[in-house]
Structure formats: structure tokens, C-alpha cells
Write a protein that holds these residues in place. Structure first.
Motif, PDB file in Angstrom:
ATOM      1  N   GLU A  82       0.899  -1.191   0.338  1.00  0.00           N
ATOM      2  CA  GLU A  82       0.124   0.025   0.038  1.00  0.00           C
ATOM      3  C   GLU A  82       0.741   1.098  -0.201  1.00  0.00           C
ATOM      4  OE1 GLU A  82      -2.658  -0.700   3.292  1.00  0.00           O
ATOM      5  OE2 GLU A  82      -3.838  -2.178   2.169  1.00  0.00           O
ATOM      6  N   ARG A  83       0.800   2.160   0.792  1.00  0.00           N
ATOM      7  CA  ARG A  83       1.595   3.294   1.124  1.00  0.00           C
ATOM      8  C   ARG A  83       2.929   3.107   1.745  1.00  0.00           C
ATOM      9  NH1 ARG A  83       1.328   6.799  -2.779  1.00  0.00           N
ATOM     10  NH2 ARG A  83       2.113   8.398  -1.230  1.00  0.00           N
ATOM     11  N   ARG A  84       3.055   2.027   2.438  1.00  0.00           N
ATOM     12  CA  ARG A  84       4.209   1.613   3.196  1.00  0.00           C
ATOM     13  C   ARG A  84       5.330   1.147   2.564  1.00  0.00           C
ATOM     14  NH1 ARG A  84       2.668  -0.933   8.806  1.00  0.00           N
ATOM     15  NH2 ARG A  84       4.710  -0.007   9.247  1.00  0.00           N
ATOM     16  N   VAL A  85       6.905   1.281   3.023  1.00  0.00           N
ATOM     17  CA  VAL A  85       7.860   0.528   2.370  1.00  0.00           C
ATOM     18  C   VAL A  85       8.600   0.015   3.603  1.00  0.00           C
ATOM     19  CG1 VAL A  85       7.880   1.963   0.183  1.00  0.00           C
ATOM     20  CG2 VAL A  85       8.979   2.686   2.336  1.00  0.00           C
ATOM     21  N   PHE A  86       9.441  -1.113   3.021  1.00  0.00           N
ATOM     22  CA  PHE A  86      10.111  -1.758   4.129  1.00  0.00           C
ATOM     23  C   PHE A  86      11.445  -2.281   3.445  1.00  0.00           C
ATOM     24  CE2 PHE A  86       5.556  -2.474   4.834  1.00  0.00           C
ATOM     25  CZ  PHE A  86       5.628  -2.365   6.210  1.00  0.00           C
ATOM     26  N   LEU A  87      12.484  -2.186   4.395  1.00  0.00           N
ATOM     27  CA  LEU A  87      13.896  -2.853   3.692  1.00  0.00           C
ATOM     28  C   LEU A  87      13.779  -4.003   4.452  1.00  0.00           C
ATOM     29  CD1 LEU A  87      16.284   0.392   4.580  1.00  0.00           C
ATOM     30  CD2 LEU A  87      15.151  -0.494   2.041  1.00  0.00           C
ATOM     31  N   PRO A  88      14.593  -5.001   3.749  1.00  0.00           N
ATOM     32  CA  PRO A  88      14.663  -6.517   4.312  1.00  0.00           C
ATOM     33  C   PRO A  88      15.077  -6.547   5.686  1.00  0.00           C
ATOM     34  CG  PRO A  88      15.968  -6.276   2.041  1.00  0.00           C
ATOM     35  CD  PRO A  88      15.494  -4.801   2.497  1.00  0.00           C
ATOM     36  N   GLU A  89      14.384  -7.616   6.387  1.00  0.00           N
ATOM     37  CA  GLU A  89      14.483  -7.776   7.718  1.00  0.00           C
ATOM     38  C   GLU A  89      14.080  -9.396   8.068  1.00  0.00           C
ATOM     39  OE1 GLU A  89      10.933  -6.088  10.143  1.00  0.00           O
ATOM     40  OE2 GLU A  89      12.470  -4.588   9.472  1.00  0.00           O
ATOM     41  N   PRO A  90      14.655  -9.842   8.859  1.00  0.00           N
ATOM     42  CA  PRO A  90      14.451 -11.150   9.006  1.00  0.00           C
ATOM     43  C   PRO A  90      12.733 -11.661   9.142  1.00  0.00           C
ATOM     44  CG  PRO A  90      16.029 -10.857  10.362  1.00  0.00           C
ATOM     45  CD  PRO A  90      15.600  -9.465  10.045  1.00  0.00           C
ATOM     46  N   ASN A  91      12.035 -10.810   9.768  1.00  0.00           N
ATOM     47  CA  ASN A  91      10.516 -11.156  10.119  1.00  0.00           C
ATOM     48  C   ASN A  91       9.582 -10.611   8.907  1.00  0.00           C
ATOM     49  OD1 ASN A  91      11.154 -12.743  12.373  1.00  0.00           O
ATOM     50  ND2 ASN A  91      11.353 -10.793  13.658  1.00  0.00           N
ATOM     51  N   LEU A  92      10.233 -10.063   7.931  1.00  0.00           N
ATOM     52  CA  LEU A  92       9.342  -9.385   6.829  1.00  0.00           C
ATOM     53  C   LEU A  92       8.791 -10.441   6.251  1.00  0.00           C
ATOM     54  CD1 LEU A  92       8.104  -6.739   5.644  1.00  0.00           C
ATOM     55  CD2 LEU A  92      10.320  -6.742   4.222  1.00  0.00           C
ATOM     56  N   SER A  93       7.372 -10.506   5.825  1.00  0.00           N
ATOM     57  CA  SER A  93       6.761 -11.389   4.934  1.00  0.00           C
ATOM     58  C   SER A  93       6.396 -10.793   3.774  1.00  0.00           C
ATOM     59  CB  SER A  93       5.801 -12.139   5.730  1.00  0.00           C
ATOM     60  OG  SER A  93       6.110 -12.841   6.732  1.00  0.00           O
ATOM     61  N   ALA A  94       6.629 -11.679   2.756  1.00  0.00           N
ATOM     62  CA  ALA A  94       5.873 -11.107   1.260  1.00  0.00           C
ATOM     63  C   ALA A  94       4.443 -11.798   1.102  1.00  0.00           C
ATOM     64  CB  ALA A  94       6.814 -11.478   0.161  1.00  0.00           C
ATOM     65  N   ASN A  95       3.440 -10.969   0.842  1.00  0.00           N
ATOM     66  CA  ASN A  95       2.184 -11.318   0.758  1.00  0.00           C
ATOM     67  C   ASN A  95       1.579 -11.027  -0.654  1.00  0.00           C
ATOM     68  OD1 ASN A  95       2.167 -12.081   3.308  1.00  0.00           O
ATOM     69  ND2 ASN A  95       1.572  -9.981   3.958  1.00  0.00           N
ATOM     70  N   PRO A  96       0.557 -11.600  -1.117  1.00  0.00           N
ATOM     71  CA  PRO A  96      -0.218 -11.278  -2.401  1.00  0.00           C
ATOM     72  C   PRO A  96      -0.585  -9.740  -2.615  1.00  0.00           C
ATOM     73  CG  PRO A  96      -1.199 -13.557  -1.451  1.00  0.00           C
ATOM     74  CD  PRO A  96      -0.084 -12.739  -0.521  1.00  0.00           C
ATOM     75  N   GLY A  97      -0.003  -9.348  -3.752  1.00  0.00           N
ATOM     76  CA  GLY A  97      -0.512  -7.747  -3.904  1.00  0.00           C
ATOM     77  C   GLY A  97       0.896  -6.931  -3.584  1.00  0.00           C
ATOM     78  N   ASP A  98       1.496  -7.451  -2.804  1.00  0.00           N
ATOM     79  CA  ASP A  98       2.753  -6.643  -2.305  1.00  0.00           C
ATOM     80  C   ASP A  98       3.624  -6.312  -3.681  1.00  0.00           C
ATOM     81  OD1 ASP A  98       2.231  -6.563   0.214  1.00  0.00           O
ATOM     82  OD2 ASP A  98       3.611  -8.164   1.046  1.00  0.00           O
ATOM     83  N   LYS A  99       4.282  -5.241  -3.602  1.00  0.00           N
ATOM     84  CA  LYS A  99       5.232  -5.159  -4.651  1.00  0.00           C
ATOM     85  C   LYS A  99       6.815  -5.222  -4.152  1.00  0.00           C
ATOM     86  CE  LYS A  99       2.506  -1.780  -7.206  1.00  0.00           C
ATOM     87  NZ  LYS A  99       2.500  -0.352  -7.853  1.00  0.00           N
ATOM     88  N   ILE A 100       7.677  -6.059  -4.802  1.00  0.00           N
ATOM     89  CA  ILE A 100       8.733  -6.408  -4.523  1.00  0.00           C
ATOM     90  C   ILE A 100       9.931  -6.005  -5.373  1.00  0.00           C
ATOM     91  CG2 ILE A 100      10.371  -8.343  -3.896  1.00  0.00           C
ATOM     92  CD1 ILE A 100       7.941  -8.681  -2.177  1.00  0.00           C
ATOM     93  N   LEU A 101      11.006  -5.229  -4.973  1.00  0.00           N
ATOM     94  CA  LEU A 101      11.995  -4.605  -5.724  1.00  0.00           C
ATOM     95  C   LEU A 101      13.016  -5.559  -5.494  1.00  0.00           C
ATOM     96  CD1 LEU A 101      10.147  -1.826  -4.767  1.00  0.00           C
ATOM     97  CD2 LEU A 101      12.145  -0.784  -5.186  1.00  0.00           C
ATOM     98  N   ILE A 102      13.581  -5.929  -6.702  1.00  0.00           N
ATOM     99  CA  ILE A 102      14.513  -6.915  -6.802  1.00  0.00           C
ATOM    100  C   ILE A 102      16.029  -6.432  -7.475  1.00  0.00           C
ATOM    101  CG2 ILE A 102      15.197  -9.243  -7.572  1.00  0.00           C
ATOM    102  CD1 ILE A 102      12.476 -10.297  -7.148  1.00  0.00           C
ATOM    103  N   LEU A 103      17.061  -6.656  -7.118  1.00  0.00           N
ATOM    104  CA  LEU A 103      18.114  -6.300  -7.802  1.00  0.00           C
ATOM    105  C   LEU A 103      18.796  -7.411  -8.305  1.00  0.00           C
ATOM    106  CD1 LEU A 103      19.813  -3.571  -8.543  1.00  0.00           C
ATOM    107  CD2 LEU A 103      21.464  -4.419  -6.452  1.00  0.00           C
ATOM    108  N   SER A 104      19.193  -7.854  -9.803  1.00  0.00           N
ATOM    109  CA  SER A 104      19.631  -8.883 -10.038  1.00  0.00           C
ATOM    110  C   SER A 104      20.673  -8.530 -11.219  1.00  0.00           C
ATOM    111  CB  SER A 104      18.665  -9.647 -10.678  1.00  0.00           C
ATOM    112  OG  SER A 104      18.115  -9.448 -11.949  1.00  0.00           O
ATOM    113  N   ALA A 105      21.582  -9.377 -11.537  1.00  0.00           N
ATOM    114  CA  ALA A 105      22.531  -9.494 -12.856  1.00  0.00           C
ATOM    115  C   ALA A 105      21.645 -10.068 -13.937  1.00  0.00           C
ATOM    116  CB  ALA A 105      23.595 -10.548 -12.416  1.00  0.00           C
TER     117      ALA A 105
END
Length: 447
Positions: free
Chosen positions: A412-435
Motif C-alpha cells: 500500500e503506502r508503506r515501504v520496508f527494507l529487508p529484515e528477518p521477520n518481513l513477509s511477502a504477501n499477495p499484492g505486495d510489490k517487491i523490488l529486486i536487484l539482479s544480474a
């Protein structure tokens, strides 16, 4: 998808390289050497003109999902797009280099006459100017992007010889709160922070560090890398008054910076003076050391060399580096010269082709995937919206391939940096850095 690309030059060749593994690609070019040039790619090459109806038919333009006109001639690109659309191509993308064509094609009256024969017009010079301004605004950075609707920053820094991070083991470094170190680019290899050998990595000069940060973290990471002189950008000198130089200077003036722009053409200088009120416009040779010194090169915070001549840009940049200018941004017109510029110590060599390729990739991707950045044609930053049938799991358990890492989550309007207890759920947007070489595997895992 069946994609037809007109032109195998800098832009067309890069687009074919980026797409050939997952799409059916046909490349049209006038030069017979194109077959040899693209021999390593899984593409069909037709030698001929993109405005020849028979050549377009042979390329099966009538079945094309996308037609990309990327020759070096605006007029050819415009005509080729209209012919391709008339023959049945579903979508047409047209590259132009002249501002006058952008004005015409953005005029509602022209759109009414042309209809939808050209679906998207791409102007690499405008994208380059925008990227230059963004980099200028971040002291010490090699590249910078604002993402997640302005709520996060993606920033790239270079490890400097003799600097505080050279020869330091990554595991021993402690970054500020709100900062996530996503990975390191060392020459041709991207090492993600989740790769098995990342923690034992000892940083070397010229390594590139990629960070994702919150707003407070962004200010903190700048303080880690910015030298005392580069912390406040006030004076910018632009060498080259063409489209890129003009658009860069115009945007910098709106941000209340002091701008000097130098061009060798007297008529162009008169036009720049009229259209850039507030800028100091000089007629002269940007490689003339006496001229540069007399105009305060030693007091300049950033020098931008954006002529259409790579040799001149290189010479101007080397002079600026020798005179101690903290940040030097250099336009590279020929991609093959980029490594040379880096090798001789140019801070930030930039090419309009990279921005152009990214725009095409964005256009072709599904609606739930966006390309946010393409770094030196080696590393991609993507945003993916997780589908409704995605099974919730911790972000750390996305099972991404080596060379890829999730760097942020938007809900929604919140953003999170990676941390151990952070879950990814349907509808979330994930930012991925890749080769680049593992991008397809990433999409298969997540989308």
C-alpha cells in the motif's frame, strides 16, 4: 512475442541483445555486416531498408506484436513505423533524435492526423539529461534513482583508491539505520548480498556498491561517501550546448544552481542565452584550459561533458579531473568507449542508449513488472507485483537465484527494507536487484 527491430546500431543492437532469449526477434539493417555482428544472438537478420514494404513483409511485420524503429535517421524511423502499422504491426515504438520531431509528435493536431500509427516516441537524449541531473543532486554518487513513489532511494557509489572502504571486509562494515547494502559490482560480476561469498568479500578500489535507503538513510549514506567539497553542489559547468546540454542546464537552473554552459557555435550560444535566462553562456572550445580556468573550473563542483564527440568529452573530463573537480559526468556516444572512459578514471560515463533500452523493456513487460534501472547493461532493478495466488512467505525465502536479491517491499503506502521477520504477501510489490543473466530466472520464480 514476435518483435521486429529496424536498425542494428547502438540502440537496436542492445535491444536485440536484451530480448533475444525470450522473444522471436527479426532485425532489419542496410549493412550486410550486421549478420556477423549479431551472429552470437538468436535473431533473424534481414539486409535491406526498413522503409521497403517487401522487406517489412519478409520480416512478417503483419504478425509483429511490436515494431521498434531504431535506425540513426529520424525520418526513416517515422516512415518505417507508419508503414509497419499499416501492414498490421500491433504496436510501434519510434526513436527520434531531434527536438523538433518530439514537438510535432506531441502536438494533439499531429496525433489526430497520424492516429495511432506511432504508439510511443522515445527520445534518448531527454532520458540522459534527466539521469545526469539526478546524479548531480547526490554528492559522491555514481548513480541514483528515486523509487517506490518517491519513498525510497536507490544509490550507487564507487570504492575509491585510498578511501575509507578500500581493502575493508564487508562483514566488518556497519551501515547507518535505514540503509540496505544490496550488492557489489566488481568488473563484470554482480555479487548479491545473499550470495554465499558476499560476507567474506574484501572491497577493492573501483568496486561499485548498491544501496537501497529510506529518506533518513539516504541522508546518512551520503555523509558516508561525500567528500567535504562535494557535500554541497552549487556550481555546475556544462560543456556542449546541444539538446542534452540544454535540457540539463535548464533543469539545474530550476533547482537554483549556478550554471555555466560552453559551446563552440556562435548561433547556438545566442539561442542558449535567449532560452536559458540565469545561465552564463560562453562561446568557445571546452578543451581550452585557459578558458576553463578563467571561468572558475577550480571552483566548479560538477563538470558535465556532453558534446557529440567522445574524444572531446574525454579530454574535457580529464582536464577537469586534473584540476580537482569533485564530480565529472561524461557523455559516451559509442558504447564500446565506456570501458575506456572508466579505465582512465572518468567518474561517471553515461550513454543515452542505456536509458533507451530500459524504456523499451518497460514497454514490453507485463503490467505487474517494471524496470526501474539498468546499470551498465549488467545489473537490473525491477519492481514486481506479487499475483493473487502467491503463497505468503518470508521475504528471505523467495528462493531467488544467485546474483539476485530482494532489496525492498512496498505494501500500500508503506515501504520496508529487508529484515528477518518481513513477509511477502499477495499484492505486495517487491523490488529486486539482479544480474542481467539471471533476470529470466527471477521472473520465473516470483511472477
Amino acid at each position: 512475442m514476435h518483435i521486429v527491430i529496424a536498425g542494428a546500431g547502438e540502440i537496436g543492437g542492445q535491444i536485440a541483445k536484451a530480448l533475444h532469449t525470450v522473444h522471436d526477434i527479426v532485425v532489419i539493417d542496410r549493412e550486410a555486416e550486421t549478420r556477423e555482428k549479431l551472429a552470437q544472438l538468436d535473431v533473424q537478420v534481414l539486409v535491406g531498408s526498413a522503409t521497403d514494404v517487401e522487406v517489412l513483409r519478409e520480416a512478417k511485420v503483419d504478425m509483429a506484436d511490436v515494431f521498434v524503429a531504431a535506425t540513426n535517421w529520424d525520418e526513416v524511423n517515422l516512415l518505417a513505423c507508419m508503414l509497419a502499422k499499416g501492414l498490421g504491426a500491433r504496436e510501434t515504438l519510434c526513436f527520434v533524435g531531434k527536438a523538433s520531431y518530439m514537438d510535432i509528435l506531441n502536438d494533439p493536431r499531429a496525433i489526430e492526423i497520424l492516429g495511432t500509427r506511432i504508439d510511443k516516441v522515445l527520445w534518448p537524449q531527454r532520458s540522459l539529461a534527466k539521469e545526469i541531473v539526478e546524479v548531480i543532486q547526490v554528492p559522491g554518487a555514481v548513480d541514483a534513482e528515486v523509487v517506490a513513489g518517491g519513498r525510497l532511494h536507490f544509490v550507487e557509489y564507487r570504492v575509491q583508491e585510498g578511501g575509507p572502504y578500500a581493502q575493508k571486509e564487508i562483514a566488518l562494515l556497519d551501515w547507518p539505520e535505514g540503509v540496505f547494502l544490496a550488492g557489489v559490482l566488481r568488473e563484470e560480476r554482480f555479487i548479491a548480498s545473499t550470495d554465499f561469498d558476499f560476507k567474506t568479500l574484501v572491497l577493492e578500489p573501483e568496486d561499485r556498491l548498491f544501496f537501497m535507503t529510506t529518506h533518513p538513510g539516504f541522508d546518512a549514506i551520503q555523509a558516508c561517501f561525500a567528500s567535504k567539497r562535494s557535500r554541497g553542489v552549487r556550481r555546475v559547468m556544462v560543456v556542449g550546448g546541444g539538446n542534452v546540454g540544454y535540457m540539463t542546464a535548464k533543469e539545474l537552473l530550476t533547482r537554483r544552481l549556478e550554471v555555466t554552459i560552453i559551446d563552440h557555435n556562435s548561433e547556438r550560444c545566442a539561442w542558449l542565452a535567449e532560452n536559458l535566462p540565469g545561465a552564463w553562456v560562453l562561446e568557445g572550445d571546452g578543451t581550452n584550459l585557459e578558458l576553463l580556468e578563467s571561468e572558475g573550473l577550480d571552483r566548479t563542483d560538477v563538470l558535465v561533458a556532453v558534446t557529440e564527440n567522445d574524444e572531446k568529452n574525454l579530454l574535457v573530463s580529464l582536464i577537469a579531473k586534473q584540476q580537482g573537480v569533485p564530480k565529472v559526468i561524461t557523455r559516451v556516444n559509442r558504447t564500446e568507449n565506456r570501458r575506456l572512459f572508466e579505465h582512465v578514471g572518468i567518474d561517471i560515463p553515461m550513454t543515452p542508449r542505456q536509458a533507451a533500452v530500459r524504456e523499451v523493456l518497460d514497454w514490453l513487460l507485463p503490467d505487474n513488472i517494471d524496470h526501474l534501472a539498468l546499470i551498465e547493461d549488467r545489473v537490473e532493478l525491477m519492481e514486481l507485483e506479487l499475483p493473487p495466488d502467491f503463497r505468503s512467505r518470508p521475504l528471505s525465502r523467495l528462493e531467488l537465484p544467485q546474483g539476485a536479491v530482494a532489496v525492498a517491499l512496498e505494501r500500500e503506502r508503506r515501504v520496508f527494507l529487508p529484515e528477518p521477520n518481513l513477509s511477502a504477501n499477495p499484492g505486495d510489490k517487491i523490488l529486486i536487484l539482479s544480474a542481467r543473466e539471471v533476470t529470466d530466472a527471477v521472473l520465473a520464480k516470483v511472477s
